[in-house]
Design an enzyme around this catalytic site. Structure first.
Site, PDB file in Angstrom:
ATOM      1  N   GLY A  66       4.637   7.099  -2.818  1.00  0.00           N
ATOM      2  CA  GLY A  66       5.700   8.091  -2.693  1.00  0.00           C
ATOM      3  C   GLY A  66       5.137   9.446  -2.329  1.00  0.00           C
ATOM      4  O   GLY A  66       4.063   9.548  -1.716  1.00  0.00           O
ATOM      5  N   CYS A  67       5.822  10.495  -2.699  1.00  0.00           N
ATOM      6  CA  CYS A  67       5.404  11.859  -2.387  1.00  0.00           C
ATOM      7  C   CYS A  67       3.962  12.096  -2.825  1.00  0.00           C
ATOM      8  O   CYS A  67       3.614  11.909  -3.987  1.00  0.00           O
ATOM      9  CB  CYS A  67       6.330  12.849  -3.076  1.00  0.00           C
ATOM     10  SG  CYS A  67       5.759  14.551  -2.999  1.00  0.00           S
ATOM     11  N   PHE A  68       3.125  12.531  -1.902  1.00  0.00           N
ATOM     12  CA  PHE A  68       1.713  12.707  -2.246  1.00  0.00           C
ATOM     13  C   PHE A  68       1.461  13.892  -3.159  1.00  0.00           C
ATOM     14  O   PHE A  68       0.395  14.001  -3.760  1.00  0.00           O
ATOM     15  CB  PHE A  68       0.815  12.769  -1.008  1.00  0.00           C
ATOM     16  CG  PHE A  68       1.279  13.632   0.137  1.00  0.00           C
ATOM     17  CD1 PHE A  68       2.022  14.782  -0.032  1.00  0.00           C
ATOM     18  CD2 PHE A  68       0.931  13.275   1.445  1.00  0.00           C
ATOM     19  CE1 PHE A  68       2.412  15.577   1.041  1.00  0.00           C
ATOM     20  CE2 PHE A  68       1.305  14.058   2.532  1.00  0.00           C
ATOM     21  CZ  PHE A  68       2.051  15.214   2.327  1.00  0.00           C
TER      22      PHE A  68
END
Length: 244
Positions: A66-68
């Site tokens: 997902g979002c890094f």
């Protein structure tokens, strides 16, 4: 509380929206507490198969969860990790830019490259943190509020040993029914890792009151500290100089 409910539905902003959304950071910090993440931590067993200690003092792992921002933030607080870089994996170098990856058409996933000392922490232990704290491996092509193949759960092994460890661990967790749903994490061929733009690096550490971070990612840091106290370190290892 209406503000919190609204923010929970927000997806990652485009570059043009970043500055405007930051204006709400102080408000959210005042009303939200880091207990609302859609990716709640899960206590899972350690891998029964892990890498064998070797002479090397530095190894690399590449994960997508997902979002890094949040994944990088988690591993920056792990003992034995020497550097974590946010970036893109799964696609070509020519399309490794935030706005293009955000279209979901490049084959890239937002990823992190983790450099670690195998004398202090193993690849299997990194996987345990990845599966239990950093993201939810049962969410197919999304994580929390973010949807699209660019937010998929994936592992990019750099060696045959890493591939075998990841495969064995997923089978172990599924066999133990560690989650309420099957693991959908993909094990993909490593085609290269491309660092993300500078403003994405150390984003969690540099923006602890940012709305998205407060709601989606600070709970992960709290879970790391609670579930892996022997591996948690308060001072994050940072990519950018002068970050605080």
């Amino acid at each position: 509380m209406k503000v919190i409910a609204m923010l929970q539905r927000w997806t990652r902003p485009t570059t043009a929206k970043l500055a405007g959304l930051a204006m709400l950071a102080a408000l959210v910090a005042g009303v939200a507490r880091p207990v609302l993440s859609a990716e709640a931590a899960v206590k899972i067993p350690a891998p029964s198969v892990d890498e064998k200690p070797g002479a090397s003092r530095s190894q690399t792992a590449v994960f997508a969860g997902g979002c890094f921002w949040g994944v990088q933030g988690v591993f920056e607080h792990v003992r034995g990790v020497t550097r974590v870089t946010s970036g893109y994996a799964g696609g070509a170098a020519s399309t490794a830019q935030y706005e293009r990856v955000g279209t979901g058409s490049t084959g890239h996933a937002e990823s992190v490259e983790i450099r670690y000392d195998p004398a202090q922490i193993s690849y299997g232990k990194l996987l345990q943190i990845f599966f239990s704290v950093a993201h939810n491996p049962t969410q197919l092509n999304y994580q929390g509020p973010d949807h699209g193949t660019q937010y998929r759960s994936a592992i990019f092994p750099l060696t045959p040993e890493q591939r075998s460890i990841a495969q064995a661990y997923i089978a172990q967790l599924d066999g133990a029914r560690a989650y309420r749903a099957p693991i959908v994490t993909r094990i993909e061929d490593y085609k290269g890792f491309y660092a993300a733009e500078d403003y994405h690096q150390d984003f969690l550490v540099n923006n602890p009151t940012y709305p998205y971070i407060v709601i989606n990612d600070l709970p992960k840091i709290a879970s790391l500290k609670a579930m892996f106290p022997e591996l948690y370190r308060n001072d994050a290892v940072l990519v950018t100089k002068g970050a605080s």
